[in-house]
Design an enzyme around this catalytic site. Structure first.
Site, mmCIF file in Angstrom:
data_model
loop_
_atom_site.group_PDB
_atom_site.id
_atom_site.type_symbol
_atom_site.label_atom_id
_atom_site.label_comp_id
_atom_site.label_asym_id
_atom_site.label_seq_id
_atom_site.Cartn_x
_atom_site.Cartn_y
_atom_site.Cartn_z
ATOM 1 N N ASP A 1 -2.377 5.308 -11.427
ATOM 2 C CA ASP A 1 -1.359 5.822 -10.787
ATOM 3 C C ASP A 1 -0.859 7.244 -11.275
ATOM 4 O O ASP A 1 -0.029 7.884 -10.431
ATOM 5 C CB ASP A 1 -0.209 4.855 -10.542
ATOM 6 C CG ASP A 1 0.316 4.213 -9.365
ATOM 7 O OD1 ASP A 1 -0.388 4.768 -8.311
ATOM 8 O OD2 ASP A 1 1.050 3.103 -9.490
ATOM 9 N N GLN B 1 1.820 -2.889 -8.660
ATOM 10 C CA GLN B 1 2.655 -2.195 -7.434
ATOM 11 C C GLN B 1 4.239 -2.200 -7.637
ATOM 12 O O GLN B 1 4.572 -2.984 -8.171
ATOM 13 C CB GLN B 1 2.073 -3.204 -6.305
ATOM 14 C CG GLN B 1 2.481 -2.911 -4.890
ATOM 15 C CD GLN B 1 1.870 -1.837 -4.386
ATOM 16 O OE1 GLN B 1 0.627 -1.447 -4.724
ATOM 17 N NE2 GLN B 1 2.495 -0.744 -3.889
ATOM 18 N N LYS C 1 -6.024 -1.818 -0.989
ATOM 19 C CA LYS C 1 -6.678 -1.433 -2.017
ATOM 20 C C LYS C 1 -7.753 -2.257 -2.605
ATOM 21 O O LYS C 1 -8.876 -1.765 -2.728
ATOM 22 C CB LYS C 1 -5.742 -1.275 -3.310
ATOM 23 C CG LYS C 1 -4.516 -0.132 -3.036
ATOM 24 C CD LYS C 1 -3.307 -0.180 -3.977
ATOM 25 C CE LYS C 1 -2.242 0.660 -3.493
ATOM 26 N NZ LYS C 1 -1.089 0.714 -4.337
#
Ligand code: NAP
Length: 286
Positions: free
Chosen positions: A120, A97, A53
């Site tokens: 997200d 994460q 990322k």
């Protein structure tokens, strides 16, 4: 005749090229999209994802911050970091994460992220907006699935889409997005009776169950579009999808490979969400 492969890598590269152009335009106005990625603990797979990322941010001209917290960090430590990132004006997207260590409540963490920075797409308000059909940051893998189908030139409206899997991160949001694109949607899960017969009626079959090669040709209608979201590590070390690619190849009309299918789309859609969040906060494109 063999199914046509949907090349996620190529589609992803094309979208990244578009993002780079948009980012350069924003830079002329002094705006640099910023993404913060937070990793708690030392899970090797998560560490690789976080690295990818950050690398994508660098390649696209984004600003990025990676925050690595110790495995034993408290929930309070994490929430206080999120609070700080929520307030930081150079950060437009925050990604924590998953999975988190057991002593941290995932829901509390997701809920703490500002909905405007929820790249997200897991915040309950983002999920609500997705269901209602309001504009929101969409969950990356499901949005990637839709984008792949569309960019392959496949019509979704009016088709019967069957989604196998009902997780909050893949199955349910994919189903909602397919509905939004005017498909008729059926969702299957581990308690579904006659799943094979149902799957066989699908024009578009999306599989996200986390079971290597579980879905073979007997689940596939001839000519169907098969999207395999699964990423499973086999004992040999190789990656396999949830679909038995070789078995399905001569039955499906289109198929996504693993690796190289849905996988590459996920980070690209994260970058697209970060760009969108940066534009929204600066009221560009309104
Ligand atoms: P998950 O949270 O474990 O959910 C799996 C879902 O599949 C559940 O709804 C479960 O049903 C259902 N299921 C399990 N076995 C089944 C079976 N034999 N028949 C029918 N339904 C079954 O998994 P997930 O997070 O959605 O991930 C699914 C797969 O996608 C995994 O391989 C994961 O690695 C992959 N993935 C890939 C990406 C990407 O970037 N490409 C992103 C996320 C996930 P119940 O609800 O009844 O238990």
């Amino acid at each position: 005749m063999s199914a046509q492969r949907i090349e996620g890598k190529q589609i992803s590269d094309a979208i990244r090229a578009e993002i780079a152009i948009e980012t350069a335009k924003l830079a002329e106005q002094g705006i640099i999209p910023g993404l913060a990625v937070v990793l708690v603990g030392n899970d090797p797979a998560s560490s690789v994802y976080v690295g990818s990322k950050a690398k994508a941010c660098e390649q696209l001209g984004f600003y990025s911050e990676v925050h690595r917290l110790e495995e034993q960090s408290s929930q309070e430590d994490l929430l206080s970091l999120i609070d700080q990132l929520n307030k930081q004006s150079n950060i437009h997207g925050i990604l924590v994460q998953l999975p988190l260590p057991k002593h941290i409540e995932e829901k509390a963490v997701i809920d703490a992220i500002s909905v405007h920075k929820d790249v997200d797409g897991f915040h309950p308000v983002s999920v609500g907006n997705l269901v209602i059909g309001d504009d929101s940051l969409l969950p990356c893998t499901p949005a990637g699935v839709i984008e792949m189908i569309k960019r392959t030139g496949i019509e979704i409206a009016g088709k019967h889409a069957v989604v196998i899997g009902r997780s909050n991160i893949v199955g349910k949001p994919v189903a909602m997005l397919l509905l939004r694109e005017h498909a008729t949607v059926t969702i299957c899960h581990s308690k579904t009776a006659n799943m094979e017969e149902i799957a066989k009626t699908a024009d578009i079959l999306v599989v996200a169950i986390g079971k290597p090669k579980a879905i073979g040709a007997s689940f596939v209608k001839p000519g169907a579009v098969v999207i395999d979201v699964g990423i499973n590590r086999l004992p040999s070390g190789k990656l396999a999808g949830d679909v038995d690619y070789d078995d399905v190849l001569d039955t499906a009309g289109y198929i996504t490979p693993v690796p190289g299918g849905v996988g590459p789309m996920t980070i690209t859609m994260l970058m697209l969400n970060t760009l969108k969040a940066a534009k929204q906060v600066n009221r560009i494109g309104e």
